[in-house]
Design a protein around this motif. Structure first.
Motif: not given
Length: 355
Positions: A1-8
């Protein structure tokens, strides 16, 4: 699971997840109601993404600027927080909140406003804040308010040609969100807060001698859906207090409206006096949602020009600092013989810029 800025490219999936949690089938999508969260562009929002690219959880984070007196506050707002049922119980929302708080601090924001008050936020330092007088107009008090506002006003629906005059009124307020023309046009059209309430937004202006001197956006029941009088809510307004009062009275007296709720920030003394004299019921409360400090140094720097002699050297607790700065009834204030509040005024946060 990655927790990160969402991509467009992932925003549509996040909007569908939010719809599944917050919207009934056939209702207006969160993507349409909250374009500041879900439209492509430079997104500040965070998500938990599985290995196969599924958005398991999402937290919308939106920057804005608030003017209060001579001070400018750079702030963020959090909304559309959701976790897919299959991924609940893993602490994803709490981890996303930590990411958002770190992001806001790194960006130089002073505050983070949250539309909710659940334990997820209070555990992370979010607290109630500010002061609001909640007025309610019924038919009798609305008629009295209309009489007090005077008969010199021409009251009509806002037209596209009124846009720059309305934008000027909003940006001339002592306290409020600072809107660019493009952002204001977007928010007037999306009607986010009215949509969340399941109501329709009416935007009205008050004209005197050919000049627009008042504006109000009000969430009202859709006429076709109202078998009996229902409750409406004032969303945002600006301009001369008497012009605003005339517009609120008109909205309260429209067909299908049994009562109009008006959440008035404590600093709008002129409008509050008119409402009180008209016999509107008033009850005191906090602002909408909760707030936490993004960066203490940024908060002190951004409020320096509007603090009224506060000695902050001994205030270490964030909750106490928020109370001292923004709560007009804070027990931490020193006595002021003039009766003027030492608090820094803030706009009511469930307005056009509701996130």
């Amino acid at each position: 699971m990655q927790l990160r800025l969402i991509k467009p490219a992932e925003l549509d999936q996040a909007a569908r997840l939010a719809d599944s949690i917050f919207r009934e089938p056939g209702a207006i999508s969160m993507k349409e109601l909250f374009p500041l969260i879900f439209r492509p562009g430079l997104s500040h929002s965070y998500a938990a993404i599985t290995e196969d690219g599924t958005v398991a959880a999402f937290m919308g984070l939106v920057p804005s600027t608030i003017k209060t007196g001579d001070a400018i506050l750079n702030v963020f707002s959090i909304g559309a927080v959701c976790t897919a049922p299959a991924f609940r119980g893993q602490g994803l929302a709490g981890q996303l909140l930590e990411k958002c708080q770190a992001h806001a601090a790194e960006a130089g924001a002073s505050l983070i406003f949250v539309s909710g008050d659940r334990s997820l936020y209070t555990r992370a330092g979010c607290v109630p804040f500010g002061g609001t007088q909640f007025a309610e107009l019924n038919e009798g008090s609305a008629q009295a308010l209309a009489a007090a506002a005077g008969e010199e006003w021409t009251l009509r629906p806002m037209q596209p040609g009124d846009f720059f005059a309305v934008n000027r009124l909003l940006n001339e307020r002592e306290t409020g969100h600072v809107y660019t023309p493009g952002e204001l046009a977007l928010l007037l059209g999306t009607e986010a807060y009215a949509g969340v309430l399941g109501l329709a937004q009416r935007t009205l202006v008050a004209v005197r001698d050919g000049s627009i001197e008042g504006f109000a956006a009000v969430a009202v029941p859709a006429a076709a859906d109202v078998p009996a009088p229902s409750t409406a809510t004032a969303v945002e307004w600006a301009g001369q207090p008497s012009a605003v009062a005339a517009l609120l009275a008109k909205a309260a007296l429209c067909g299908g409206v049994g009562a109009l709720q008006v959440p008035v920030p404590w600093q709008e003394r002129g409008l509050l006096a008119l409402l009180r004299e008209a016999g509107a019921s008033l009850s005191a409360g906090a602002n909408s949602g909760t707030v936490c400090i993004a960066d203490r140094a940024a908060l002190l720097r951004q409020t320096e020009g509007c603090r009224k002699g506060h000695d902050l050297s001994s205030v270490q607790d964030d909750k106490e600092l928020i109370s001292l700065l923004f709560d007009p009834a804070s027990p931490l204030h020193t006595s002021d013989p003039s009766g003027e509040s030492e608090a820094i005024p803030l706009p009511y946060m469930s307005g056009l810029h509701f996130i």
